[in-house]
Design a protein around this motif. Structure first.
Motif, mmCIF file in Angstrom:
data_model
loop_
_atom_site.group_PDB
_atom_site.id
_atom_site.type_symbol
_atom_site.label_atom_id
_atom_site.label_comp_id
_atom_site.label_asym_id
_atom_site.label_seq_id
_atom_site.Cartn_x
_atom_site.Cartn_y
_atom_site.Cartn_z
ATOM 1 N N SER A 1 0.847 -1.183 0.000
ATOM 2 C CA SER A 1 0.000 0.000 0.000
ATOM 3 C C SER A 1 0.882 1.231 0.000
ATOM 4 O O SER A 1 2.096 1.148 0.182
ATOM 5 C CB SER A 1 -0.903 0.014 1.244
ATOM 6 O OG SER A 1 -0.105 0.194 2.420
ATOM 7 N N ASP B 1 4.439 -0.640 3.582
ATOM 8 C CA ASP B 1 3.923 -1.973 3.240
ATOM 9 C C ASP B 1 4.501 -2.500 1.931
ATOM 10 O O ASP B 1 4.885 -3.667 1.834
ATOM 11 C CB ASP B 1 2.399 -1.955 3.153
ATOM 12 C CG ASP B 1 1.741 -1.850 4.520
ATOM 13 O OD1 ASP B 1 2.426 -2.070 5.527
ATOM 14 O OD2 ASP B 1 0.530 -1.546 4.575
ATOM 15 N N SER C 1 -7.055 1.039 1.008
ATOM 16 C CA SER C 1 -6.678 1.755 2.242
ATOM 17 C C SER C 1 -7.634 2.881 2.626
ATOM 18 O O SER C 1 -7.190 3.914 3.137
ATOM 19 C CB SER C 1 -5.263 2.334 2.092
ATOM 20 O OG SER C 1 -4.319 1.359 1.738
ATOM 21 N N HIS D 1 -0.065 -5.801 3.454
ATOM 22 C CA HIS D 1 -1.089 -4.834 3.847
ATOM 23 C C HIS D 1 -2.387 -5.558 4.199
ATOM 24 O O HIS D 1 -2.961 -6.255 3.358
ATOM 25 C CB HIS D 1 -1.334 -3.833 2.724
ATOM 26 C CG HIS D 1 -2.476 -2.893 2.977
ATOM 27 N ND1 HIS D 1 -2.605 -2.191 4.153
ATOM 28 C CD2 HIS D 1 -3.557 -2.560 2.207
ATOM 29 C CE1 HIS D 1 -3.708 -1.448 4.098
ATOM 30 N NE2 HIS D 1 -4.296 -1.671 2.937
ATOM 31 N N HIS E 1 -0.644 -1.968 13.194
ATOM 32 C CA HIS E 1 -0.324 -1.018 12.121
ATOM 33 C C HIS E 1 0.648 0.036 12.612
ATOM 34 O O HIS E 1 0.403 0.709 13.620
ATOM 35 C CB HIS E 1 -1.605 -0.325 11.621
ATOM 36 C CG HIS E 1 -1.338 0.643 10.495
ATOM 37 N ND1 HIS E 1 -1.056 0.238 9.212
ATOM 38 C CD2 HIS E 1 -1.291 1.998 10.481
ATOM 39 C CE1 HIS E 1 -0.858 1.305 8.447
ATOM 40 N NE2 HIS E 1 -0.982 2.377 9.199
#
Length: 256
Positions: free
Chosen positions: A27, A40, A68, A110, A155
């Motif tokens: 991503s 990512d 995303s 991701h 994350h």
């Protein structure tokens, strides 16, 4: 072998003897104040490169923008609508099969891509075209990742921080690690964002002011190197296992 660097006669030779492709996907999205937005896809490319180098299997160009929307509130995040993402991945996967590829490993880094890659894998498998499977590095070594950190995070946390410290130290803002921890969410539990059992959140900013989770100060390049090596071993083993399977055993079973 990296597909984009090779001339077609060399690729023709590969396709005559091999049927596996490693496809890195990630991503371009916020990863807090301390990590690059390319975190990512940088991680996915590194794993695919390492596995290809060790096995000799084909590595394709990366997919650097994924699904995303849950990070869209932060500057710079790019996202693709899920149907467009699925159709794109399915299309280039089917393109690979025209050259003889019938096994694909989506080397994914991701979380927002997971469900969509699984759906694409189901599509190409159901019509007997190929077997495509999604792989994420941290899911291949979950105990080692969790044991490495007291406050892990899903994350922008210490696991991703450690990997980028190892792979691309020049892109890590080391002077912002404490700020990333202090303005994010350190303690992550199943209760975060849930009300009476329902997930009431849709975007990362609803649970973390800066969009990241865990304690980033726990990360080191040394830990990142250990995690990278361990997960790379798992990816290599997966590729070699997949190479050994009879194609018919990878296809859907007959209706009962």
């Amino acid at each position: 072998m990296y597909l984009a660097d090779a001339a077609w006669p060399d690729l023709e030779s590969y396709f005559e003897s091999e049927s596996i492709a490693l496809v890195p996907l990630g991503s371009t999205e916020q990863h807090g104040p301390h990590l690059p937005e390319g975190t990512d896809h940088l991680i996915a490319e590194a794993f695919a490169r390492e596995a290809a180098d060790q096995t000799g299997f084909l590595r394709t160009p990366p997919v650097r923008i994924g699904v995303s929307p849950h990070h869209q509130q932060f500057p710079g995040t790019m996202s693709v609508d899920p149907p467009a993402f699925r159709d794109y991945v399915e299309s280039f996967t089917r393109s690979l099969t025209t050259h003889g590829i019938d096994r694909v490993i989506y080397v994914n880094a991701h979380g927002g891509n997971v469900d969509h890659l699984r759906e694409v894998g189901r599509r190409v498998r159901e019509d007997g075209t190929a077997f495509a499977v999604e792989w994420m590095w941290d899911e291949s070594i979950p105990e080692q990742v969790n044991d490495a950190f007291e406050h892990n995070g899903p994350h922008g946390g210490p696991k991703e921080t450690a990997l980028i410290q190892h792979l691309h130290p020049d892109l890590v803002h080391e002077d912002r690690l404490e700020d990333a921890r202090d303005t994010g969410l350190v303690e992550v539990s199943q209760d975060v964002g849930r009300v009476h059992g329902a997930r009431t959140f849709y975007d990362s900013i609803e649970n973390s002011e800066n969009g990241v989770f865990g304690d980033q100060t726990e990360a080191t390049a040394e830990i990142g190197a250990q995690l990278f090596d361990a997960a790379s071993d798992e990816l290599v083993a997966l590729a070699e296992w997949l190479d050994e399977q009879p194609f018919e055993d990878l296809m859907p079973r007959d209706h009962v």
